[in-house]
Scaffold this motif. Structure first.
Motif, PDB file in Angstrom:
ATOM      1  N   ASN A 199       0.837  -1.192   0.000  1.00  0.00           N
ATOM      2  CA  ASN A 199       0.000   0.000   0.000  1.00  0.00           C
ATOM      3  C   ASN A 199       0.878   1.250   0.000  1.00  0.00           C
ATOM      4  N   ASP A 200       0.278   2.411   0.139  1.00  0.00           N
ATOM      5  CA  ASP A 200       1.053   3.659   0.070  1.00  0.00           C
ATOM      6  C   ASP A 200       2.056   3.776   1.209  1.00  0.00           C
ATOM      7  N   ARG A 201       1.684   3.323   2.399  1.00  0.00           N
ATOM      8  CA  ARG A 201       2.607   3.404   3.525  1.00  0.00           C
ATOM      9  C   ARG A 201       3.826   2.508   3.301  1.00  0.00           C
ATOM     10  N   GLY A 217       2.291   8.437  -3.333  1.00  0.00           N
ATOM     11  CA  GLY A 217       1.467   8.153  -2.160  1.00  0.00           C
ATOM     12  C   GLY A 217       0.477   9.263  -1.894  1.00  0.00           C
ATOM     13  N   TYR A 221      -1.726   9.822   4.245  1.00  0.00           N
ATOM     14  CA  TYR A 221      -0.973   8.738   4.882  1.00  0.00           C
ATOM     15  C   TYR A 221       0.198   9.278   5.703  1.00  0.00           C
ATOM     16  N   LYS A 224      -1.091   9.934   9.098  1.00  0.00           N
ATOM     17  CA  LYS A 224      -1.313   8.683   9.823  1.00  0.00           C
ATOM     18  C   LYS A 224       0.004   8.113  10.343  1.00  0.00           C
TER      19      LYS A 224
END
Length: 338
Positions: A199-201, A217, A221, A224
């Motif tokens: 995923n983007d993280r 991304g 995020y 987060k």
């Protein structure tokens, strides 16, 4: 007999308030997570007395609505990404909402021309760069630059077919046409440090670990990760950049809402949609999920504001949505994920 009639009358009278209370409700189908939307729903109920029932899902809401048909209890649908909203309209699963409140609160760029969906928040498709090895990318940096030879073996991204990337590719088509976008995708693929994954993280983590130097991304995020003890080190290893500042502007995607086609509680559904577009809910979105409020005049969180101001792409999301099929086709043609 008189006693029976009295008992019957009492039973009926007891049912009336219950039925009235049951009528004052609204049913939401949501891709958005409980921690984000439940505080807003509680505030809505507090202000209006209307109970909010929520069905949460990670995928398959369009299929569920199609299967339920005119018996569906759904009133409002909450989702992320323009592609998912476009899917709902394309499959005729939503209905038009004519509301002066929504028209006033949500910029025209971020609502359907037929009033079938409305944005609630915006987020940028940013480029993260290593603080140590790259530094900040300047205002002259563009998405097109990701295909340049200087980034050979230095880029990480999730699947090209993820809705966030499909929307970015769609915006490239909107601005540059299919031929140029395909050439860009070929160059971008050639510059990948590894096969698209995660995923983007995970892309930011890969920068921290030295697997790549830059990554695509979504902006929220970063917020987060900053507030996650295990992931803060990832966030501290990167800068967030807003491409195309000297061109058309950074690509912006949305989270949004629509009224279900067979909504049984249309009046309450519209009230909820209007509430979500107004100041209270917009501020809650900004503070909890690190997204940009869509309503003008509502400030982003202090953390998000610290990332700096930027120019966003002014192209209509309706236009971007119209290129999604072409974007997926180009991704297949260049075998981006293989």
């Amino acid at each position: 007999m008189k006693k029976l009639l009295t008992l019957s009358a009492l039973a009926c009278s007891a049912l009336v308030p219950t039925a009235m209370a049951f009528a004052e409700e609204v049913n939401v189908y949501s891709y958005r997570q409980p921690f984000l939307v439940e505080p807003m729903f509680n505030e809505f109920t507090k202000e209006t007395g209307i109970k909010v029932n929520v069905k949460f899902a990670k995928k398959g809401l369009a299929e569920t609505l199609a299967r339920e048909g005119d018996l569906s209890p759904a009133d409002v649908i909450l989702t992320v990404d323009i592609s998912r909203l476009a899917e709902l309209t394309k499959q005729d699963l939503v209905q038009k909402v004519d509301s002066p409140v929504l028209e006033s609160n949500i910029p025209a760029q971020y609502q359907d021309t037929e009033n079938e969906w409305f944005a609630l928040t915006t987020r940028t498709r940013s480029v993260y760069s290593s603080r140590d090895r790259v530094g900040r990318l300047g205002d002259d940096f563009t998405y097109a630059d990701l295909a340049k030879p200087e980034f050979k073996g230095k880029i990480c991204t999730r699947s090209g077919k993820h809705p966030y990337n499909v929307s970015l590719v769609s915006s490239m088509i909107a601005h540059h046409g299919e031929a140029e976008t395909k050439e860009w995708l070929e160059g971008l693929k050639a510059n990948l440090a590894r096969k698209p994954q995660g995923n983007d993280r995970a892309q930011v983590k890969a920068i921290k670990e030295g697997l790549c130097d830059v990554a695509l991304g979504n902006s929220y995020y970063l917020g987060k990760m900053v507030n996650d003890k295990e992931q803060k080190a990832w966030a501290d290893a990167v800068y967030i950049n807003f491409p195309n500042q000297n061109a058309e502007g950074t690509h912006v995607n949305i989270s949004g809402m629509a009224m279900a086609k067979y909504s049984p509680n249309k009046e309450n559904a519209q009230k909820l949609m209007e509430f979500l577009s107004a100041d209270t809910a917009q501020s809650m979105y900004a503070e909890v999920n690190y997204e940009y409020p869509v309503k003008e005049g509502v400030k982003p969180s202090e953390l998000v504001a610290s990332w700096g101001e930027f120019k966003s792409d002014a192209v209509s999301l309706d236009d971007i949505a119209s290129y999604h099929s072409a974007a997926i086709r180009l991704l297949d043609e260049v075998k981006f994920d293989l």
